[in-house]
Structure formats: structure tokens, C-alpha cells
Design an enzyme around this catalytic site. Structure first.
Site, mmCIF file in Angstrom:
data_model
loop_
_atom_site.group_PDB
_atom_site.id
_atom_site.type_symbol
_atom_site.label_atom_id
_atom_site.label_comp_id
_atom_site.label_asym_id
_atom_site.label_seq_id
_atom_site.Cartn_x
_atom_site.Cartn_y
_atom_site.Cartn_z
ATOM 1 N N HIS A 14 4.575 -5.647 -7.490
ATOM 2 C CA HIS A 14 5.068 -5.690 -6.108
ATOM 3 C C HIS A 14 5.265 -7.145 -5.710
ATOM 4 O O HIS A 14 4.404 -7.991 -5.970
ATOM 5 C CB HIS A 14 4.046 -5.022 -5.186
ATOM 6 C CG HIS A 14 4.379 -5.151 -3.729
ATOM 7 N ND1 HIS A 14 3.675 -5.974 -2.875
ATOM 8 C CD2 HIS A 14 5.337 -4.559 -2.987
ATOM 9 C CE1 HIS A 14 4.188 -5.872 -1.664
ATOM 10 N NE2 HIS A 14 5.197 -5.032 -1.693
ATOM 11 N N HIS A 60 10.036 -13.641 0.128
ATOM 12 C CA HIS A 60 9.525 -12.575 0.970
ATOM 13 C C HIS A 60 10.082 -12.805 2.360
ATOM 14 O O HIS A 60 9.664 -13.721 3.069
ATOM 15 C CB HIS A 60 8.001 -12.586 0.972
ATOM 16 C CG HIS A 60 7.396 -11.347 1.539
ATOM 17 N ND1 HIS A 60 6.083 -11.266 1.922
ATOM 18 C CD2 HIS A 60 7.937 -10.130 1.784
ATOM 19 C CE1 HIS A 60 5.832 -10.054 2.379
ATOM 20 N NE2 HIS A 60 6.942 -9.354 2.302
#
Length: 489
Positions: A14, A60
């Protein structure tokens, strides 16, 4: 390795590019390389335009993470993809690009990977190929462009990368692995998914002024889509005409599992389900993966740069099958896989009581090697350590348990001679957990090593079992002498 891809658990990362926490750590290709060397087969990349809108960064989104160039990430994937395993690497893309940058991405991918890229027949999405068929291939999974979805009248489902709500951080390594949590669905979730924070908007915040070039669409071998606002029936609908992937946060999976666990298992017999950690895990810890695995979720995504017992479970789970990153699902999760009916009464439910299939007997004789791998004062300044061992099972709720030996005082080579019995209802999905700690009367007990082993691959007899540190790295010398025995019921 010749069954469809959906019949395997897949070692999945992830936010694979993050070097540390989820908010302000650097993005780099180094965590990707490290994950691939460990055998991870699922890499996630969040792709965004750079500040000049003329190139692609990986970061991110909406955080303070420092970006890394997309081209650097895929070049590193190409170089290291098949160092640890020859089986396919799946790249899941969270796409925030303009159509022009999607075209550029397609060109980068095709030039970098060349023949390694798997191009599916657009008319043949009914069954995924096998890992054997996809050896040395790169597979792209993302949501198709909006116009393509509209033309196909698709009901594909997907979520974005990192949102969700749940409890806060676990300690770096300390919290015990919880059982399945009994999450009561709220009124909205009783009828549908509700306002799922994990979903991306249709356009990902990017205007769609033109139809994307076929090159970008053709890259997508496993199609995704949205879950936001859909009913449970639509989320878990099995389509005879194509295979799809959906992504859910762990809290969302808990709610769905509370309502329709059998439908989740049925969905995963053909389609791909990806589960990712909730956003409150800002320090890159992980939730209990067994909720996903016992419901057939193939891609339970882990923050590989984090720590903790839940990541140790991942390391242990994927030690199976030669550590190739793919583990075949047990038959109990594949029953009715070729049945097109809507009847789910025979589908496996991990919470349902089942008879004991076998009993695993474990004897812990002794341990050795700490005096070689640790400083003499690591555990106690003035005396040898007081070691004890914890032994248990992680698996379905009925099998999950943890026991411990007594502490042996002042001894670098402790001899416990302790025996434990573990009745197992679903040994196919069980892991043997082993931890060694040093008892400390006045402070927190010190960590002395750990390992997790797939029960289905344990060999009977006396074994020297190596232990690992908190990061999952094997100690050079530390071992436990143990005996394993299976007693049929």
C-alpha cells in the site's frame, strides 16, 4: 499455479513509494525495490501532474510527502520485478492525470516495459489468466477513462488509496492482534455503502475535454471503478461478461462482512478484492489482514515500511508456496466458483462454527543464539535475560488463540520444555505465531524475536526454527528448538 489469478492470495503493498509515515515522509523508488526483493507482487502508485503540468510524479496526494518521478519508479520496477519471483507484478494506479499526461504515461510504460506488459484481449475479460500464464509480465490495474466506462455501460467498482475511519495507531509492535471486530452497520450501510470516503470522483478532479487515446485504455488489464453510492448488491455483483477489481478500506470491509460475508466470498471467487489500511494509520501500521483473507480478498494491501504484528502475519503468510508472492486459496473459499446461481448458502463463512479438522501439537524445547546476536547488556545490565515464549494461532476466529511458557530466569540458553495443543477448524488459513520476550518486572518486557509460519506447510518432527527482528529481518543465530505434530480429529 495454473488456476485463474483470482484464485490466489497476492502479496500486496500500500502506497508502495513511501519511505515512512503517510503525511510528510519522502517518496522514493527505494521502498518499491525493497518490497519487490521481499517478494511483493502488488505495487501501488499514486500518480499526479507535476507543478508544471508537463510530467508525472508519484506522491501521496494532498499531503506533505515529497514526490518522486514516475519514470524512476517504473524503471526500478522493471529492473527488480522478477528478482525474488518469476510470477506477475500487478501495478495499481491511482490516476489523477490529465488526458495528455495519460497519453504520456502510456508511452512511458510501453517504452520502459516493452514485451513485459500484459495486453489482454478487450473482448475476453470473463476469466483472468493464471500466474503461470503471466510469468515475467507486468499487469496494470486502474479505473478506465470515464468515456470508456460510459461506452461500455460498465458498473465497475473501485476506491482510491488511503481513506477510511477507524481506531488509532497500534504501538510499534505491541498491540495484540484483535479478533474480527463486531461492527454494527449504521442505517445508511444497511442499504448501501453510504458516503464512502475512499472513492475518487468520476473525473479525479481533472477535466475530461477529449477522449483518451487507445494506448492508455489498452494498458489496463484488470479494470476498476467506483463503489461510492452503490448498493451492496451492486458492489458485490458478479458479472458473467468480465472480471473487475474493487478496493475497500478495512473499516468498510468490516461493515460489509457483518451484513453479507457469503457474498464477499462469492465475489472474490472470480473478481479481485483489494483491502487497504485506514487513513488513521498515519505511522504506516497495518490492520488485521485475516478479515480480508478469510473472506477471499486477494490483495490485502500492507504498509510495507511499517512495523507490527499484523505485518509479521503478512511475512509469515507469504512464506508459503516458495515465497513467490502467490498463495493458492484453499478449496473452502472456491466452492461454487463455477456455479452461476445466486445461491450462497454453501459459501464459506469464517464466523460459522465448524468441526475441528486437526489438532496441532507444538513443543518448545529451548532457545539459543541471543548471546551471539545481542550485546551482553541488551536485556539486563547486570544479569542474563529472563526469556519466555508466546505461541499461538492466527486464523478464523474459532482458531485464534495465544499461549505462553513460563519465564526462565537468568539464562541465555533457556529450556522451557513446554507443550501446547491447538484444535484447528480451518488449518488451511492458519498461521503459527511464535514470539520470544524477556520478562522485566519494572518496565515493559523486551522483544527477543518472532516468526509466523503457515500451518499448512509445517513439517512434523523436531525443527530448528529461525527468529526474526521487528522489521522482519532474520537474526543470524537466534533459533528455537521445536517439535510439531498433527493429530487428526
Amino acid at each position: 499455479m495454473t488456476a485463474p489469478l483470482s484464485h490466489y492470495f497476492i502479496f500486496t503493498g500500500h502506497n508502495s513509494y513511501l519511505t515512512g509515515n503517510q503525511l510528510n515522509s519522502d517518496c522514493s523508488d527505494e521502498p518499491i525495490i525493497k518490497a519487490l526483493k521481499r517478494g511483493v507482487r502488488g505495487i501501488e502508485l499514486d500518480i499526479w501532474p507535476n507543478s508544471n503540468k508537463d510530467d508525472i510524479n508519484v506522491l501521496h496526494g494532498r499531503t506533505l510527502t515529497a514526490p518522486v518521478k514516475f519514470i524512476k519508479c517504473i524503471q526500478s520496477i522493471k529492473e527488480h520485478a522478477f528478482v525474488a519471483s518469476e510470477y506477475p507484478v500487478i501495478i495499481t494506479l491511482e490516476d489523477h492525470l490529465t488526458p495528455e499526461l495519460q497519453d504520456k504515461l502510456a508511452k512511458m510504460m510501453t517504452e520502459t516495459f516493452g514485451d513485459m506488459l500484459f495486453y489482454p484481449d478487450p473482448n475476453d475479460y470473463k476469466v483472468l489468466p493464471s500466474p503461470e500464464d503471466l510469468k515475467h509480465h507486468i499487469i496494470i490495474s486502474t479505473k478506465p477513462p470515464k468515456e470508456y466506462l460510459e461506452r461500455q455501460n460498465s458498473a465497475d467498482l473501485e476506491s482510491g488509496g488511503n481513506e477510511g475511519k477507524n481506531t488509532g495507531e497500534e504501538e510499534t509492535w505491541g498491540d495484540e492482534i484483535p479478533d474480527f471486530e463486531n461492527v454494527e452497520p449504521d442505517e445508511k450501510d444497511a442499504h448501501g455503502v453510504g458516503s464512502a470516503e475512499e472513492d475518487l470522483d468520476d473525473d479525479n478532479g481533472v477535466p475530461r475535454e477529449k477522449i483518451e487515446t487507445p494506448g492508455y485504455k489498452q494498458l489496463i488489464a484488470i479494470r476498476g471503478g467506483k463503489v461510492k453510492g452503490l448498493s451492496l448488491k451492486d458492489i458485490l455483483r458478479v458479472d458473467d461478461d468480465y472480471v473487475k477489481r474493487i478496493s475497500l478500506s478495512l473499516p468498510k470491509l468490516k461493515k460489509l462482512a457483518k451484513l453479507h460475508p457469503d457474498h464477499i466470498v462469492r465475489f472474490t471467487q472470480k473478481n479481485i478484492l483489494r483491502i487497504y489500511p485506514e487513513s488513521t494509520r498515519v505511522m504506516s501500521s497495518n490492520g488485521n489482514p485475516f478479515l480480508g483473507w478469510t473472506h477471499g480478498a486477494q490483495m490485502v494491501a500492507f504498509n510495507m515500511q511499517g512495523y507490527g504484528r499484523n505485518l509479521w502475519l503478512a511475512h509469515g503468510f507469504f512464506r508459503a508456496n516458495g515465497e513467490c508472492g502467490y498463495v493458492k486459496k484453499p478449496n473452502i473459499l472456491l466452492l461454487n466458483a463455477n456455479d452461476n446461481s445466486d445461491d450462497c448458502q454453501d459459501i464459506f463463512n469464517p464466523k460459522n462454527p465448524r468441526p475441528v479438522k486437526t489438532t496441532l501439537r507444538v513443543k518448545v524445547y529451548m532457545g539459543d543464539g541471543w548471546v551471539q546476536d545481542f550485546k551482553k547488556t541488551h536485556f539486563d545490565l547486570y544479569s542474563p535475560p529472563d526469556f519466555y515464549t508466546r505461541v499461538g494461532i492466527a486464523g478464523v476466529p474459532a482458531d485464534t488463540v495465544m499461549k505462553r511458557t513460563r519465564a526462565i530466569e537468568d539464562n541465555w540458553i533457556p529450556c522451557w520444555g513446554a507443550e501446547f495443543s491447538f484444535p484447528l477448524t480451518v488449518p488451511e488459513l492458519a498461521l503459527l505465531r511464535v514470539e520470544v520476550h524477556e520478562y522485566d518486572m519494572s518496565e515493559k518486557d523486551d522483544f527477543g524475536g518472532q516468526t509466523c509460519l503457515p500451518v499448512a506447510e509445517l513439517k512434523t518432527g523436531i525443527r530448528a526454527v529461525p527468529l526474526f527482528n521487528k522489521k522482519g529481518e532474520k537474526y543470524q543465530s537466534v533459533r528455537l528448538l521445536m517439535r510439531f505434530e498433527f493429530v487428526p480429529s
